[in-house]
Design a protein around this motif. Structure first.
Motif, PDB file in Angstrom:
ATOM      1  N   PRO A 229      35.014  47.876  41.594  1.00  0.00           N
ATOM      2  CA  PRO A 229      36.411  46.976  41.896  1.00  0.00           C
ATOM      3  C   PRO A 229      37.697  47.620  40.614  1.00  0.00           C
ATOM      4  O   PRO A 229      37.004  47.906  39.728  1.00  0.00           O
ATOM      5  N   GLN A 230      38.611  47.588  41.110  1.00  0.00           N
ATOM      6  CA  GLN A 230      39.643  47.988  40.146  1.00  0.00           C
ATOM      7  C   GLN A 230      39.851  47.375  38.850  1.00  0.00           C
ATOM      8  O   GLN A 230      40.108  47.974  37.835  1.00  0.00           O
ATOM      9  N   ARG A 231      39.478  46.211  38.939  1.00  0.00           N
ATOM     10  CA  ARG A 231      39.264  45.269  37.745  1.00  0.00           C
ATOM     11  C   ARG A 231      38.280  45.678  36.585  1.00  0.00           C
ATOM     12  O   ARG A 231      38.633  45.613  35.428  1.00  0.00           O
ATOM     13  N   VAL A 232      37.348  46.462  37.162  1.00  0.00           N
ATOM     14  CA  VAL A 232      36.452  46.903  36.007  1.00  0.00           C
ATOM     15  C   VAL A 232      37.323  48.162  35.255  1.00  0.00           C
ATOM     16  O   VAL A 232      37.077  48.147  34.098  1.00  0.00           O
TER      17      VAL A 232
ATOM     18  N   ASP B  62      40.261  48.160  34.861  1.00  0.00           N
ATOM     19  CA  ASP B  62      41.656  47.627  34.168  1.00  0.00           C
ATOM     20  C   ASP B  62      41.142  47.015  32.955  1.00  0.00           C
ATOM     21  O   ASP B  62      41.832  47.062  31.834  1.00  0.00           O
ATOM     22  N   MET B  63      39.765  46.356  32.956  1.00  0.00           N
ATOM     23  CA  MET B  63      39.147  45.860  31.927  1.00  0.00           C
ATOM     24  C   MET B  63      38.392  46.654  30.920  1.00  0.00           C
ATOM     25  O   MET B  63      37.738  46.230  29.792  1.00  0.00           O
TER      26      MET B  63
ATOM     27  N   ALA C 285      37.032  37.910  34.123  1.00  0.00           N
ATOM     28  CA  ALA C 285      38.008  39.262  35.036  1.00  0.00           C
ATOM     29  C   ALA C 285      37.145  39.901  35.723  1.00  0.00           C
ATOM     30  O   ALA C 285      37.417  40.544  36.791  1.00  0.00           O
ATOM     31  N   THR C 286      35.734  40.113  35.277  1.00  0.00           N
ATOM     32  CA  THR C 286      34.822  41.106  36.257  1.00  0.00           C
ATOM     33  C   THR C 286      33.568  40.510  36.593  1.00  0.00           C
ATOM     34  O   THR C 286      32.916  40.965  37.184  1.00  0.00           O
TER      35      THR C 286
ATOM     36  N   SER D 155      45.494  42.026  23.806  1.00  0.00           N
ATOM     37  CA  SER D 155      45.762  41.933  25.294  1.00  0.00           C
ATOM     38  C   SER D 155      47.264  42.199  25.445  1.00  0.00           C
ATOM     39  O   SER D 155      47.774  42.660  26.320  1.00  0.00           O
TER      40      SER D 155
END
Length: 310
Positions: free
Chosen positions: A190-193, A195-196, A54-55, A252
């Motif tokens: 990044p937004q995924r950071v 999000d995770m 993901a990251t 999850s």
């Protein structure tokens, strides 16, 4: 898709039911301490893969010292204390009653949040706590003459209470840690950071849990038990399933669930594990389930629902 959040929440409850049943077998075969150490290692491997995909990094990025401190403390309280008590309760009286005591987590989280974060505790929250405690008491007490007595071993009850307390207090410590984590993420990340972040927080908690269980086994000169556990293929299979359906699939799906429905509805549906586990546990272990136990469990779940839905 309509009701996807509710469907995901029920899936979480089913996943945690499977986790409890697998952990029941694994804890009896491997022992609570070796199982927890092995579970922490497996959790870190699974979480590393998820974070890497993901990251691009297999470990948490941007977490500052405060985030590490609070999340590590959460791991020590929630995993080392809470899960140690939980899996020992499974050994004493099985996962069906062990999961019943986990309904203590919401009231314990509420009290801890009130004490540590200044969060409000309305009269409805106190009512919900009373209903939850009454439901547990109704399930585990039997009438003997003119008095009431425990129908479960006191040792197991204490382990069960410890599991609920550890889970609830650990949850609040995680919240504090994740707040510090969020503050440490740069605005241009990044937004995924972001999000995770819950997975990254779980990673830090697992690191603390791994260190804690290792030190306990080392002090007790019981590390040899881990080697013996690794040679138990059936026990290791159930340990892997426990980890997969718990910290991996369960977490999850729970994160997805709260994105598609109200948190209160999701939390209540995810708390149905003590109800869902009654039938499969009774069938697997050929145990008789009394009406009093079913009613007590339903009262307990009602108390949990009152916490989230009022």
């Amino acid at each position: 898709m309509q009701y996807i959040g509710e469907i995901l929440s029920l899936s979480v409850a089913l996943s945690w039911t499977a986790t409890a049943l697998f952990a029941d077998v694994a804890s009896r075969r491997l022992g609570a301490l070796p199982l927890n150490l092995i579970r922490m290692v497996l959790s870190l491997i699974m979480l590393s893969i998820v974070l890497w995909v993901a990251t691009g990094s297999p470990y948490p990025t941007f977490a500052n010292g405060s985030a590490w401190m609070w999340l590590a403390l959460s791991g020590l309280v929630g995993y080392v204390f809470g899960d140690f008590c939980l899996f020992n309760s499974y050994i004493v009286f099985g996962s069906r009653f062990g999961q019943l005591f986990m309904t203590l987590a919401p009231p314990m989280a509420g009290i801890t949040g009130w004490l540590m974060l200044g969060e409000s505790m309305s009269w409805r929250s106190w009512l919900a706590m009373f209903v939850t405690l009454f439901g547990i008491g109704f399930s585990i007490m039997v009438r003997s003459g003119k008095s009431l007595k425990l129908k479960l071993p006191l040792k197991g009850v204490l382990f069960g209470i410890g599991a609920g307390v550890g889970q609830g207090v650990g949850l609040v410590l995680s919240k504090i840690g994740l707040n510090h984590y969020a503050e440490s993420i740069p605005a241009d990340a990044p937004q995924r950071v972001a999000d995770m972040m819950p997975f990254a927080g779980t990673y830090i908690r697992a690191v603390a849990g791994l260190v804690g269980f290792f030190l306990i086994l080392l002090c007790r000169k019981s590390l040899g038990q881990v080697g013996e556990a690794l040679h138990d293929r059936r026990g290791m299979t159930f340990a892997t399933l426990t980890t997969f359906f718990g910290p991996f699939i369960g977490v999850s799906l729970s994160l997805m669930a709260v994105r598609y429905t109200h948190a209160g509805i999701a939390s209540t549906l995810m708390a149905l594990t003590p109800v869902l586990i009654i039938m499969p546990y009774a069938l697997i272990y050929h145990q008789k389930v009394t009406l009093r136990e079913v009613v007590g469990t339903l009262i307990t779940i009602t108390g949990v629902a009152l916490f989230f839905l009022l």
